[in-house]
Motif scaffolding. Structure first.
Motif, mmCIF file in Angstrom:
data_model
loop_
_atom_site.group_PDB
_atom_site.id
_atom_site.type_symbol
_atom_site.label_atom_id
_atom_site.label_comp_id
_atom_site.label_asym_id
_atom_site.label_seq_id
_atom_site.Cartn_x
_atom_site.Cartn_y
_atom_site.Cartn_z
ATOM 1 N N LEU A 79 -6.167 -1.321 -6.612
ATOM 2 C CA LEU A 79 -5.636 -2.183 -5.134
ATOM 3 C C LEU A 79 -5.792 -3.512 -5.582
ATOM 4 O O LEU A 79 -4.954 -4.482 -5.049
ATOM 5 C CB LEU A 79 -6.813 -1.971 -3.926
ATOM 6 N N LEU A 103 1.009 -1.026 -0.015
ATOM 7 C CA LEU A 103 0.368 0.132 -0.122
ATOM 8 C C LEU A 103 0.668 0.894 0.202
ATOM 9 O O LEU A 103 0.735 2.267 -0.696
ATOM 10 C CB LEU A 103 -1.094 0.384 0.811
ATOM 11 N N ASN A 108 2.516 1.855 -3.486
ATOM 12 C CA ASN A 108 1.399 2.132 -4.334
ATOM 13 C C ASN A 108 1.120 3.628 -4.220
ATOM 14 O O ASN A 108 1.062 4.449 -4.719
ATOM 15 C CB ASN A 108 -0.018 1.402 -4.088
#
Length: 440
Positions: free
Chosen positions: A421, A330, A333
């Motif tokens: 995601l 995460l 990203n």
């Protein structure tokens, strides 16, 4: 200058100096490739004798370009530019209208499908946004579509083509990552590319239904058949090139050369380009290829400087401190999204692949999945200000300001983040097809 390191950690000093100089020069309008090379050499002078630093810089620039696979990039650029001049866009738009015409907001869906088709053939999100957007804008205006909404659909869907092969960014990632299978990346890119297009279609469909946008009349059987037959030769280029690479008939570089010959023959058959335009196509392709190759050469210096100063290892240690793979991916990203706001896709791939790929592998992510995640992420960045190249092209084609398009673009941005995601946390979306075809 060793006294500096009595007060500051070498790696921290190198990272701050390297990226501080780099982003500082970008803020002053220095070309990206020059900023990469100059910031890397100046940082290297703190760690190497001057004669060694300059010798190594020249050596790394040459080594960065000494690759047969790298020839695929200028070939695919040339093939895409020939397609742009050869009357391909309108045929693909007609096919897209046939496929999406029965949905509310038919021209919006046509725009998305045409971008996916044209982007996959040309290998360029910018080319798709310009060619398809330029074709669709007058049609949408005539039908009473909101200009901001129409431009947002074009901008949000254009990057899907860089995931659907043949794709220059995927070839670039293969080179920078140390030889990740191009065949696996190409085949693995289909589902993420389709997912990106589907995400835009869903949002456009919801908005179109709420606004009561029209559908296209159902075409007759003969008209539909003619539309398919006119578009089929263009689509066959993808079948020939990707099929040949997957079955091992030729390499990615040879496939790119085949694509050039195929596109040239097809363009001659359509008779929509003059010889003067072909000369212009070659000139444009040379300029585009030279700029990308210079970026690759300059990034070789930066990669070396980061390696000798331990910058990638320090970043990896900082991220791996969290220990939770979900959180680490995460954070990666988020970092890539922010990078995409301020940097074009090509330099971002060159600079940050050597930093983030080892971290992704450390938490169990396959290089193929990481590469597709990274290109998907940076593709979203290309549609956002302040540096989004697709955003600027899309706004230019539509004749609108960025402010006019930014608000209609937000629902698409949020949905694409959700799709990103899925690509990040569901490996089957990127690895399923390569494994099915025995490429991994």
């Amino acid at each position: 200058m060793d006294w500096i390191f009595d007060y500051v950690d070498e790696t921290v000093f190198a990272a701050v100096l390297l990226f501080g100089l780099f982003f500082g020069m970008l803020a002053q309008g220095v070309a990206i490739a020059v900023a990469i090379a100059v910031s890397s050499i100046l940082t290297g002078l703190f760690f190497l004798p001057p004669d060694v630093a300059f010798f190594v810089a020249a050596q790394k620039m040459f080594a960065g370009l000494d690759s047969f696979t790298l020839l695929a990039i200028p070939f695919f650029i040339l093939a895409g530019n020939i397609m742009n001049k050869g009357g391909i866009a309108i045929r693909l738009v007609n096919l897209a209208k046939l496929l999406g015409g029965r949905l509310p907001g038919a021209l919006a869906h046509t725009n998305v499908i045409a971008n996916m088709l044209f982007g996959s053939i040309s290998g360029s999100a910018i080319a798709a946004a310009a060619a398809v957007g330029g074709t669709m804008a007058p049609l949408q205006k005539k039908e009473g579509y909101d200009p901001g909404f129409a431009a947002a659909v074009n901008i949000a869907s254009a990057p899907s083509g860089i995931l659907i092969p043949p794709s220059g960014p995927l070839i670039l990632f293969s080179l920078v990552s140390g030889g990740t299978s191009i065949s696996a990346l190409f085949v693995g890119g289909y589902i993420p590319g389709l997912l990106m297009g589907l995400a835009v279609i869903i949002v456009a469909g919801i908005i179109a239904k709420r606004r009561g946008m029209p559908v296209e009349p159902r075409p007759g059987g003969r008209e539909a058949l003619d539309t398919v037959l006119q578009a089929l030769p263009s689509l066959m280029m993808v079948v020939v090139v990707i099929g040949g690479i997957v079955i091992g008939a030729f390499t990615a570089t040879e496939g790119a050369a085949v694509a050039v010959l195929y596109c040239f023959a097809l363009s001659l058959a359509y008779r929509l380009a003059t010889w003067r335009e072909y000369v212009e196509v070659v000139q444009e392709s040379v300029v585009m290829s030279a700029s990308i190759l210079f970026l690759i050469a300059a990034s070789g210096i930066m990669s070396y400087v980061m390696a000798i100063t331990g910058v990638p290892d320090a970043i990896a240690d900082a991220l791996l401190y969290f220990q939770n793979p979900f959180a680490i991916l995460l954070i990666m990203n988020v970092c890539l999204l922010v990078i995409g706001f301020f940097m074009d896709l090509t330099p971002a791939v060159l600079i940050f692949t050597p930093i983030f790929l080892p971290i992704a592998q450390e938490v169990g992510m396959d290089p193929v999945q990481f590469g597709l995640m990274m290109i998907f992420n940076l593709g979203i960045g290309s549609m956002t200000p302040p540096v989004g190249s697709v955003l600027f092209v899309g706004c230019g084609v539509a004749g609108l300001s960025i402010e006019r398009v930014s608000r209609p673009l937000m629902p698409f941005f949020v949905t694409l983040i959700l799709a990103l995601l899925l690509v990040t946390y569901v490996p089957a979306l990127t690895l399923g097809l390569p494994r099915l075809f025995g490429l991994m």
